[in-house]
Write a protein that holds these residues in place. Structure first.
Motif, short mmCIF file in Angstrom:
data_model
loop_
_atom_site.label_atom_id
_atom_site.label_comp_id
_atom_site.label_asym_id
_atom_site.label_seq_id
_atom_site.Cartn_x
_atom_site.Cartn_y
_atom_site.Cartn_z
N LYS A 193 -22.65 -3.62 3.50
CA LYS A 193 -21.82 -3.31 2.32
C LYS A 193 -21.55 -1.69 2.41
O LYS A 193 -20.45 -1.04 2.02
CB LYS A 193 -22.23 -3.71 1.15
N ALA A 194 -22.78 -0.97 2.98
CA ALA A 194 -22.82 0.35 2.66
C ALA A 194 -21.93 1.19 3.92
O ALA A 194 -21.28 1.95 3.38
CB ALA A 194 -24.23 0.86 2.65
N ALA A 195 -22.22 0.64 5.23
CA ALA A 195 -21.60 1.54 6.09
C ALA A 195 -20.55 0.64 6.89
O ALA A 195 -20.70 -0.57 7.14
CB ALA A 195 -22.43 1.75 7.07
N GLY A 236 -27.09 -5.36 2.27
CA GLY A 236 -26.96 -4.10 1.66
C GLY A 236 -26.06 -3.03 2.76
O GLY A 236 -25.30 -2.52 2.41
N LEU A 237 -26.93 -3.07 4.03
CA LEU A 237 -26.32 -2.33 4.98
C LEU A 237 -24.84 -2.34 5.40
O LEU A 237 -24.06 -1.48 5.54
CB LEU A 237 -27.10 -2.25 6.25
N LYS A 256 -17.83 -1.53 -4.20
CA LYS A 256 -18.13 -2.39 -2.98
C LYS A 256 -19.54 -3.01 -2.83
O LYS A 256 -19.59 -4.00 -2.25
CB LYS A 256 -17.60 -1.72 -1.64
N PHE A 257 -20.31 -2.35 -3.33
CA PHE A 257 -21.70 -2.86 -3.57
C PHE A 257 -21.98 -3.81 -4.75
O PHE A 257 -22.94 -4.65 -4.79
CB PHE A 257 -22.81 -1.75 -3.84
N PHE A 284 -18.48 2.87 -5.94
CA PHE A 284 -19.42 2.24 -5.71
C PHE A 284 -19.24 0.62 -5.88
O PHE A 284 -20.05 -0.33 -5.86
CB PHE A 284 -20.78 2.60 -6.47
N GLU A 342 -20.62 -3.18 9.23
CA GLU A 342 -20.14 -4.35 8.56
C GLU A 342 -20.32 -5.84 9.35
O GLU A 342 -20.47 -6.47 8.59
CB GLU A 342 -18.34 -4.12 8.50
#
Lengths: 321, 370
Positions: free
Chosen positions: A242-244, A239-240, A56-57, A54, A248
């Motif tokens: 970074k998440a997927a 957030g999105l 990367k978050f 995690f 990106e």
């Protein structure tokens, strides 16, 4: 471009909010640094390691969490700090036109020989100065904390290395020795100058955005709503992104990508104090030279202020409701 | 034979008929004259210097219009105000009075026509207009966090012609406690405070939008006295109000707006020469002699009793009219002055009435056609 009497008025109007936010930011930053001294992150190292995927978050590498500058630098990403800055920016930015229109006071102010541009610039000057002072208060709070706090460190016991196996064996079985030393021996406050500038640039953009929305509207609540909605949307995009990996691209269209205070602390730690101010050199883990990020935010803020001036000058001013 | 109307003189002694004619002949003078006046006003706070007859014109609008989408707030409005006038603006709510004032001060951008205030185009330089004009909004709201005296000081500092001493004097005349915070003031107190702000700077033009709203009768009288005092000191006043008696008392010229149009203009001196007579007669038709044709309008209404009610509106000298009326065998005769109320109602109902002075565009088109 500015009107002395209006400046005085805006300073008077915003002083209560400024002192409230300033006190909160200074005190919080100080306390935040003091809390750093209470928690020995070394004890959490095993736990943190389990959350590596995690990383990367997180705004910085986890390794920075085990250094004093890294932990102190997290102050600039604390929700309370961001909240206070955003409150100042949205409150002041939304006040300039839709706020005064809503209260009905713009009518009397503009019945005096002041141009709309003068009014907007005077208001912006007070708000920007206030923002700069608030950011400096965060830095001052961090500095006060660093200078007033002492930390207790465990001295590593003398060891002997076994050849071939390469294992260090302690030479003593007594309790580990500790030493108390001022935090300033471990943290150089100048490290956070670039982070403070990033915080200012972040606030400058939000202030410009709120001013732009204010210049086109007549209800302050709607201006605040629009600005907050935009802010949340950008935050979700960040957030999105970074998440997927497939999302990106969202990172390229959110202003949160330009807010990197902790990255600046890391760069200072590895490259020296002048590194975050470079406009040409690209360091690891960032796409652009470090100074470009805050300049993008400031540039966007300037565009918002300019558009606000054009909109305000072109619009009809309705009579008070 | 039409009765010659005596020359109407405004408070500074100018013949208003002459001024009106000058305005009509020089339809484009609004633009030309403005350059002269603007040049005079370019110096910081330079007082307005009269350079000729045309400089007596403080305000002129030509075909001024404001449209919001499908709604016309103001349509083709042409108004001229001479120096020293107290110009009344009348009309029902939503007639366009405030829109006209806001266009003159540059709050709104016109969708048609042009206007000059003291020779300055508010679209081009509204700041210069507001340097020469003080304006009291219809609903004046002031910074709530300040005390009364703080508000007076703030606005006195804001305006180059601001006069804190004078503002305090006005506040005292209006019996206002300036130590109270605006937030704790009643509506009337806030109105008094706004008046003290506005009556401080000695600008050439004073625009008041419902200045006596929310005030008690004593203070209203004081405000009207202050307006007359401003006029006497050489300033021009434009005021809008719904209180007809106030307009009647202090204005020398009045314009009526209706549905965004300038419906009627009136010299108050004309109004004072007008009367309405009501009487009854026994069914005879009334013939108006040719000599009085343009001085009287007769309306008759038959009643159930067999008698006819007669209403005669007169304009001008009553002498010859009374002689004619005496010959009509009327009973229950009652005369009353033709008050502003009557004109207002007539304009509001879209009626025409005797001596109705045509609005400026109509008069011009008449001249052109002749």
């Amino acid at each position: 471009m500015m009107n002395r009497v209006l400046l005085k008025k805006y300073i008077g109007q915003s002083s209560l909010l400024f002192f409230s936010c300033g006190l909160a930011l200074f005190a919080f930053s100080w306390i935040r640094v003091w809390v750093v001294s209470l928690i020995d992150m070394g004890q959490f190292q095993t736990i943190v390691e389990q959350f590596r995927e995690f990383e990367k978050f997180a705004p910085i590498e986890f390794d920075s969490l085990f250094t004093y500058p890294g932990r102190v630098g997290m102050t600039f990403d604390e929700p309370i700090v961001i909240l206070c800055i955003v409150i100042w920016c949205v409150a002041r930015g939304s006040d300039v036109i839709s706020g005064e229109l809503g209260r009905g006071t713009l009518e009397m102010v503009l019945s005096q020989p002041v141009s709309r541009t003068q009014l907007l610039v005077s208001h912006a000057a007070v708000s920007i100065l206030g923002l700069a002072l608030l950011c400096l208060l965060v830095w001052a709070g961090v500095g006060a904390g660093v200078y007033a706090t002492t930390v207790e460190e465990t001295l590593p016991p003398p060891t002997v290395r076994i050849p071939i196996v390469g294992i260090d064996l302690p030479l003593s079985v007594d309790d580990p020795q500790t030493q108390t030393l001022p935090l300033r021996d471990r943290v150089d406050v100048r490290v956070f100058a670039a982070s403070t500038f990033h915080l200012f640039a972040f606030g400058f953009f939000v202030l410009g955005l709120a001013t732009l929305f204010s210049s086109t509207d007549r209800y302050r609540w709607r201006t605040v709503g629009s600005t907050v909605a935009f802010y949340i949307l950008q935050m979700v995009m960040f957030g999105l992104g970074k998440a997927a990996e497939s999302l990106e691209y969202l990172l390229y269209i959110t202003f949160f990508s330009c807010y990197k205070p902790q990255k600046m602390s890391s760069i200072v730690a590895s490259e020296g104090l002048a590194a975050p101010w470079s406009l040409t050199h690209v360091y690891s883990n960032i796409w652009l030279p470090p100074m470009v990020y805050p300049l993008i935010l400031i540039g966007l803020g300037v565009v918002c202020f300019s558009l606000a001036t054009v909109c305000f000058n072109k619009r009809d001013l309705p009579a008070p409701l | 034979m039409p009765q010659a109307t005596p020359a109407k003189r405004n408070p500074v002694g100018k013949n208003i008929d002459e001024l009106d004619t000058a305005c009509l002949v020089n339809r484009n003078s609004c633009t030309e004259n403005s350059e002269l006046t603007l040049a005079n006003n370019k110096g910081h706070n330079a007082p307005h210097q009269a350079t000729g007859d045309q400089d007596d014109e403080v305000l002129c609008c030509e075909g001024l219009s404001k449209r919001y989408g499908d709604f016309d707030a103001l349509i083709d409005c042409s108004v001229r105000i001479a120096r020293g006038d107290i110009f009344g603006l009348l009309g029902p709510n939503g007639a366009g009075k405030t829109t006209l004032i806001r266009l003159l001060l540059g709050y709104l951008h016109p969708t048609g026509g042009q206007c000059k205030v003291l020779g300055i185009d508010p679209v081009a330089d509204s700041v210069e207009v507001r340097r020469q004009v003080t304006y009291l909004p219809g609903d004046a709201r002031l910074p709530r966090h300040l005390r009364g005296d703080g508000v007076l000081r703030f606005f006195a500092e804001m305006h180059p012609l601001g006069d804190l001493h004078r503002s305090r004097e006005v506040a005292e005349i209006l019996e206002l406690n300036t130590k109270t915070r605006v937030a704790f003031m009643s509506t009337g107190m806030r109105q008094k405070l706004a008046l003290a702000v506005v009556l401080g700077p000695q600008t050439p033009l004073l625009i008041l939008d419902e200045p006596t709203a929310n005030l008690d009768p004593t203070v209203r009288a004081e405000v009207l006295r202050l307006v007359i005092e401003a006029r006497d000191s050489g300033r021009t006043v434009m005021l809008s109000s719904h209180v007809l008696s106030e307009i009647e008392d202090i204005c020398n010229r009045v314009a009526f707006l209706r549905h965004g149009r300038l419906a009627h203009e009136l010299q108050m001196s004309d109004l004072f020469q007008r009367h309405r007579m009501t009487a009854t007669t026994v069914g005879e038709s009334i013939m108006v002699p040719d000599a009085l044709a343009d001085q009287v309008v007769v309306r008759t209404t038959p009643s159930k009793t067999g008698r006819t009610r007669v209403q005669i509106d007169t304009a001008g000298d009553l002498g010859p009219i009374l002689t004619w009326i005496d010959s009509l065998c009327l009973t229950h005769i009652r005369f009353e002055p033709f008050g502003l109320r009557t004109v207002y109602d007539a304009v509001h109902d879209g009626q025409s009435f005797l001596g109705a002075k045509k609005t400026l565009p109509d008069r011009v088109s008449d001249e052109v056609s002749s």
